[in-house]
Design a protein around this motif. Structure first.
Motif, short mmCIF file in Angstrom:
data_model
loop_
_atom_site.label_atom_id
_atom_site.label_comp_id
_atom_site.label_asym_id
_atom_site.label_seq_id
_atom_site.Cartn_x
_atom_site.Cartn_y
_atom_site.Cartn_z
N LYS A 7 0.82 -1.22 0.00
CA LYS A 7 0.00 0.00 0.00
C LYS A 7 0.85 1.26 0.00
CE LYS A 7 -3.36 -2.41 2.68
NZ LYS A 7 -3.88 -2.59 4.00
N PHE A 61 -7.28 5.35 -2.51
CA PHE A 61 -7.27 4.72 -3.83
C PHE A 61 -6.25 3.59 -3.88
CE2 PHE A 61 -5.94 4.67 -8.37
CZ PHE A 61 -7.13 4.23 -8.89
N ARG A 63 -5.30 1.71 -1.38
CA ARG A 63 -5.88 0.58 -0.65
C ARG A 63 -6.83 -0.19 -1.54
NH1 ARG A 63 -8.75 2.71 4.29
NH2 ARG A 63 -9.75 0.70 4.02
N HIS A 64 -7.64 0.53 -2.31
CA HIS A 64 -8.58 -0.11 -3.22
C HIS A 64 -7.83 -0.93 -4.28
CE1 HIS A 64 -11.98 -0.74 -5.86
NE2 HIS A 64 -11.35 -0.10 -6.83
N LYS A 67 -6.29 -4.04 -2.79
CA LYS A 67 -7.30 -5.08 -2.56
C LYS A 67 -7.64 -5.79 -3.87
CE LYS A 67 -10.67 -4.25 0.30
NZ LYS A 67 -11.95 -3.78 0.88
N LEU A 68 -7.72 -5.05 -4.97
CA LEU A 68 -7.99 -5.67 -6.26
C LEU A 68 -6.84 -6.59 -6.69
CD1 LEU A 68 -9.52 -2.70 -8.29
CD2 LEU A 68 -10.72 -4.68 -7.34
#
Length: 71
Positions: A7, A61, A63-64, A67-68
């Motif tokens: 991250k 963003f 972090r998103h 996660k993806l």
């Protein structure tokens, strides 16, 4: 195995784009709010505010995206 794109690294790589997008959006938002009598921010004020707002926005963003990448 350690994740090569953590991250923090994603945040650092994406920060210039996030800060730039935040600055542009802050400037255009100030143009819209001028319709109700609020002052229009100068480009320099928008850039400074974009640099500040870019940190939490880019981290969210990143972090998103992280996660993806896990899936």
């Amino acid at each position: 195995m350690k994740q090569p794109w953590g991250k923090a690294r994603l945040t650092l790589v994406l920060y210039p784009f996030g800060a730039g997008a935040a600055a542009v959006n802050v400037f255009f938002a100030s143009l819209i709010t001028s319709w109700i009598g609020w002052p229009v921010l100068s480009p320099l004020q928008s850039i400074v505010l974009g640099l500040v707002l870019g940190v939490p926005l880019t981290y969210a963003f990143a972090r998103h995206i992280h996660k993806l990448m896990q899936n």
